[in-house]
Design a protein around this motif. Structure first.
Motif, mmCIF file in Angstrom:
data_model
loop_
_atom_site.group_PDB
_atom_site.id
_atom_site.type_symbol
_atom_site.label_atom_id
_atom_site.label_comp_id
_atom_site.label_asym_id
_atom_site.label_seq_id
_atom_site.Cartn_x
_atom_site.Cartn_y
_atom_site.Cartn_z
ATOM 1 N N UNK A 514 -28.565 4.318 -13.189
ATOM 2 C CA UNK A 514 -27.950 5.468 -12.509
ATOM 3 C C UNK A 514 -27.143 6.364 -13.427
ATOM 4 N N UNK A 515 -27.328 6.225 -14.766
ATOM 5 C CA UNK A 515 -26.535 7.008 -15.731
ATOM 6 C C UNK A 515 -27.316 8.273 -16.123
ATOM 7 N N UNK A 516 -27.512 9.164 -15.155
ATOM 8 C CA UNK A 516 -28.305 10.378 -15.435
ATOM 9 C C UNK A 516 -27.535 11.385 -16.292
ATOM 10 N N UNK A 517 -26.214 11.313 -16.291
ATOM 11 C CA UNK A 517 -25.431 12.219 -17.164
ATOM 12 C C UNK A 517 -25.635 11.841 -18.627
ATOM 13 N N UNK A 518 -25.671 10.557 -18.912
ATOM 14 C CA UNK A 518 -25.951 10.098 -20.275
ATOM 15 C C UNK A 518 -27.358 10.520 -20.688
ATOM 16 N N UNK A 519 -28.299 10.429 -19.750
ATOM 17 C CA UNK A 519 -29.669 10.885 -20.031
ATOM 18 C C UNK A 519 -29.677 12.369 -20.401
ATOM 19 N N UNK A 520 -28.943 13.186 -19.648
ATOM 20 C CA UNK A 520 -28.911 14.632 -19.903
ATOM 21 C C UNK A 520 -28.361 14.929 -21.291
ATOM 22 N N UNK A 583 -35.420 26.674 -18.696
ATOM 23 C CA UNK A 583 -35.859 26.315 -17.342
ATOM 24 C C UNK A 583 -36.555 24.956 -17.339
ATOM 25 N N UNK A 584 -37.357 24.665 -18.387
ATOM 26 C CA UNK A 584 -38.027 23.359 -18.490
ATOM 27 C C UNK A 584 -36.990 22.248 -18.589
ATOM 28 N N UNK A 585 -35.975 22.485 -19.403
ATOM 29 C CA UNK A 585 -34.926 21.479 -19.593
ATOM 30 C C UNK A 585 -34.217 21.174 -18.274
ATOM 31 N N UNK A 586 -33.845 22.245 -17.548
ATOM 32 C CA UNK A 586 -33.142 22.047 -16.287
ATOM 33 C C UNK A 586 -34.014 21.300 -15.283
ATOM 34 N N UNK A 587 -35.310 21.587 -15.267
ATOM 35 C CA UNK A 587 -36.201 20.920 -14.314
ATOM 36 C C UNK A 587 -36.319 19.425 -14.630
ATOM 37 N N UNK A 588 -36.485 19.083 -15.917
ATOM 38 C CA UNK A 588 -36.603 17.676 -16.305
ATOM 39 C C UNK A 588 -35.314 16.927 -15.962
#
Length: 714
Positions: A514-520, A583-588
């Motif tokens: 659940x660490x999607x901020x670290x992924x970003x 835009x690609x980055x934000x979508x991923x």
């Protein structure tokens, strides 16, 4: 052609007639003006002559009165009578002689009405129209009792009190007869103004003290509005009439200063004849104005408009020729010799032979125009093009060309001695201004590419292709970017190795917790490292994002999830549909966040009951099975099982069962030796019809059609 010539001839004839009529009316108007001016001059001259004649008459009268007065002062008998203290019989003889002399004076001067002689010594008055009487009994005694001057003076118009019959209006001259008496000479006022011309004339007689002696006004003259003291101050030495209260006024006086004579007449502008001429002039002026408008409109239609159309057509063609020349130079369609000839032919003047190309690309311009009406499309397209064109042409020695619907190129001549970095900074400021204006007014984003400086116009096509390549990198730099070719010149020349599978797995690993901020943060770091390399390409960036999406898919499969069930869309097609890297980055990132959230939700919601039910279904889905069977076997209420599955899986028992059976059917259909009925029975269906219906519901075609496609691919 003949019809056009006929129209032209008729138009010429009508134009000639209008011009002739205009000249005739103009001549008539000029004649009216001359007649009006001449009439005014004649009127003023006639007024002046009448005034001079009346002044002459008044001078003669004054001279006559003075003569009578001098005669009386020289009369010996009168002098002797005046010194007598009391009336005697001898005085009576003198009075008779004096009376006779006075009557002779009256008979020789028609304007003199009567004469009064007052003796101070005897306090008596002798009047030619009244009996000899004492001063106290004389009706006009005030003439003598109020006299206190050394010299004579005139008394204004008044009715005669002494005499018999109807009293007349008189003017009286009172003067001393030495020290012993006074004389009053009365003039008939009516006879004085008997020579007044008509009702349009007025006269005023003013004494030396400024008092009005008498006036005579016609029906058309208003003497009440005149102020004699102002007229005397405004007297014109050139003997020109004064204009006062819509009247002409002339003022003349005698050299002795006894009388001032004022003549008044209405201005000629008030006369009916003058007003009639004014109406005629107004009508003529209106007709002239109308004719002038008609002549101008017809001449413009016959002559000016064709000439203007010809000039406009020539200028438009010249602009089109310059545009095509610039376009051909940029696309490399002209040889060096042709370029030189065209430059001379089209009068191109540039300060140097150093060139740079700026290319504007307007995003989504086609759809923007398509949303408008047809007339508005052309107008908006022209407006934006002209905004770019004139902004550059007024600042630089340049010329634009519209190379494509969404692209506008500017060919710019760089002056000799200009620093290239300074020139580029100035260009970027101009481009930023245009980007802001277009976005503020049209809500359109604009990307711009700038080529290198080239030393000859023959290399303008190279500069154009450099700017075109720079713009092609807007997906990486952004939709509002200004891209210099020198910054992207080496891009795309080699195929770099994309990040290793282990790196992608490591990048996606935090999503499991659940660490999607670290992924970003890790994703952005890897992307920046990729873009900072000297050599990169759009394809390499797309490959990087595809690998990241595969890593996310792998994470979902590890958790027995389907990515399509989470996002309900094809993530790879969606990623490729975005044009820009941002835009690609934000979508991923959004995709990864949704997967991570779903994993954590699913993990927290699964319990032993759900797991027990799902395990039983997985073990027995190819057998006759129902909610009742599961309920009886596991001892759990069937309604509770149905509700729990919908909450946890998002679909019911039947749908889940069909998915498992059809999934197994897909594997069995790859074996061509198995009949459709056999596959149906092996997957737990009671009838082939039920199997085919559920298979088609999920895959849109029958099991036989699916098998045919599989075999055809082999």
């Amino acid at each position: 052609m003949n019809f056009a010539k006929t129209r032209f001839s008729i138009g010429n004839l009508v134009l000639m007639l209008l011009i002739f009529l205009f000249i005739a009316v103009l001549a008539f108007a000029v004649s009216l003006l001359k007649n009006q001016s001449a009439a005014e001059e004649r009127f003023i001259e006639s007024f002046r002559q009448t005034h001079d004649n009346l002044v002459s008459v008044s001078m003669m009268l004054e001279n006559q009165i003075n003569t009578v007065y001098y005669q009386l002062t020289l009369d010996y008998t009168l002098k002797e009578w005046l010194v007598q203290p009391k009336p005697t019989i001898s005085n009576m003889a003198m009075l008779g002689e004096i009376q006779n002399n006075s009557l002779k004076i009256i008979s020789s001067n028609p304007l003199v009405l009567s004469v009064y002689i007052y003796s101070k010594g005897s306090s008596t008055v002798l009047a030619t129209n009244h009996e000899f009487t004492s001063l106290e009994q004389f009706p006009d005694k005030e003439l003598f009792t109020q006299f206190n001057e050394k010299n004579g003076h005139w008394i204004g118009k008044r009715p005669e009190k002494a005499g018999y019959g109807n009293p007349k209006d008189i003017l009286t001259f009172v003067a001393p007869l030495g020290d012993n008496g006074l004389v009053a000479i009365n003039v008939d006022e009516r006879k004085l103004f008997a020579a007044t011309p008509d009702a349009s004339y007025g006269m005023m007689l003013v004494g030396k003290n400024g008092g009005v002696l008498t006036t005579r006004e016609g029906a058309e003259v208003n003497m009440d509005t005149l102020q004699p003291e102002r007229l005397l101050d405004a007297k014109d030495s050139s003997n020109q009439p004064i204009e006062a209260a819509n009247q002409y006024v002339l003022v003349s006086d005698h050299t002795s200063g006894e009388w001032t004579f004022i003549s008044v007449t209405p201005q000629i502008k008030l006369s009916p004849a003058w007003k009639q001429r004014q109406i005629e002039l107004v009508c003529a002026s209106a007709l002239l104005a109308g004719l002038a408008v008609w002549i101008y409109a017809l001449a413009r239609r016959i002559y000016f408009q064709p000439i203007r159309k010809l000039e406009t057509h020539y200028n438009k063609n010249l602009e089109d020729l310059k545009h095509h020349f610039t376009l051909n130079v940029l696309t490399g369609k002209l040889k060096e010799s042709d370029i030189r000839d065209k430059l001379a032919e089209l009068s191109f003047r540039f300060p140097s032979d150093r060139w740079i190309v700026v290319l504007f690309q307007i995003d989504n311009f086609y759809n923007y125009l398509l949303s408008m009406k047809q007339d508005d499309r052309f107008f908006m397209d022209k407006t934006i093009y002209n905004a770019i064109k004139w902004t550059f042409m007024t600042t630089y020695s340049s010329y634009p060309a519209k190379t494509e619907l969404e692209k506008v190129s500017i060919l710019i001549s760089v002056p000799e001695g200009t620093d290239e970095s300074t020139m580029l900074q100035k260009l970027e400021q101009t481009i930023c201004y245009l980007q802001k204006e277009i976005e503020d007014n049209c809500s359109l984003t604009v990307c711009a590419g700038i080529s290198r400086v080239h030393e000859s116009l023959n290399h303008a096509h190279t500069a154009y292709h450099e700017a075109l390549k720079a713009v092609s990198f807007k997906a990486i730099y952004g939709k509002r970017s200004i891209i210099r070719y020198v910054d992207v010149a080496a891009a795309g020349k080699t195929d770099e190795i994309t990040p290793q599978s282990a790196d992608i797995d490591k990048l996606c690993s935090p999503l499991k917790e659940g660490k999607h901020i670290e992924f970003e943060a890790n994703l952005r770091s890897m992307l920046q490292g990729l873009l900072r390399e000297e050599r990169f390409s759009i394809d390499r960036v797309n490959a990087f994002f595809s690998n990241v999406l595969y890593g996310i898919v792998k994470v979902t499969l590890e958790h027995r999830l389907e990515l399509a069930d989470i996002l309900h869309e094809d993530v790879f097609m969606k990623m490729y549909s975005h044009e820009f890297v941002q835009d690609k980055t934000e979508y991923v990132i959004r995709t990864a966040s949704a997967v991570s959230t779903h994993i954590m939700t699913t993990r927290s919601s699964h319990n032993k009951t759900v797991r027990l039910v799902l395990d039983y279904i997985d073990a027995h889905f190819d057998e006759p099975i129902s909610l009742t069977t599961i309920s009886e076997t596991l001892g759990i209420n069937s309604s509770y099982i149905s509700t729990l599955m919908k909450q946890e899986l998002g679909h019911g028992f039947v749908e889940h069962l069909n998915q498992l059976r059809i999934k197994k059917a897909l594997e069995l259909l790859e074996n061509p030796n198995l009949a459709i009925k056999t596959v149906s029975e092996m997957c737990g269906y009671d009838t082939v019809h039920s199997f085919i219906r559920n298979f088609k519901k999920l895959h849109l075609f029958t099991p036989s059609e699916y098998r045919s496609k599989i075999l055809a691919k082999r």
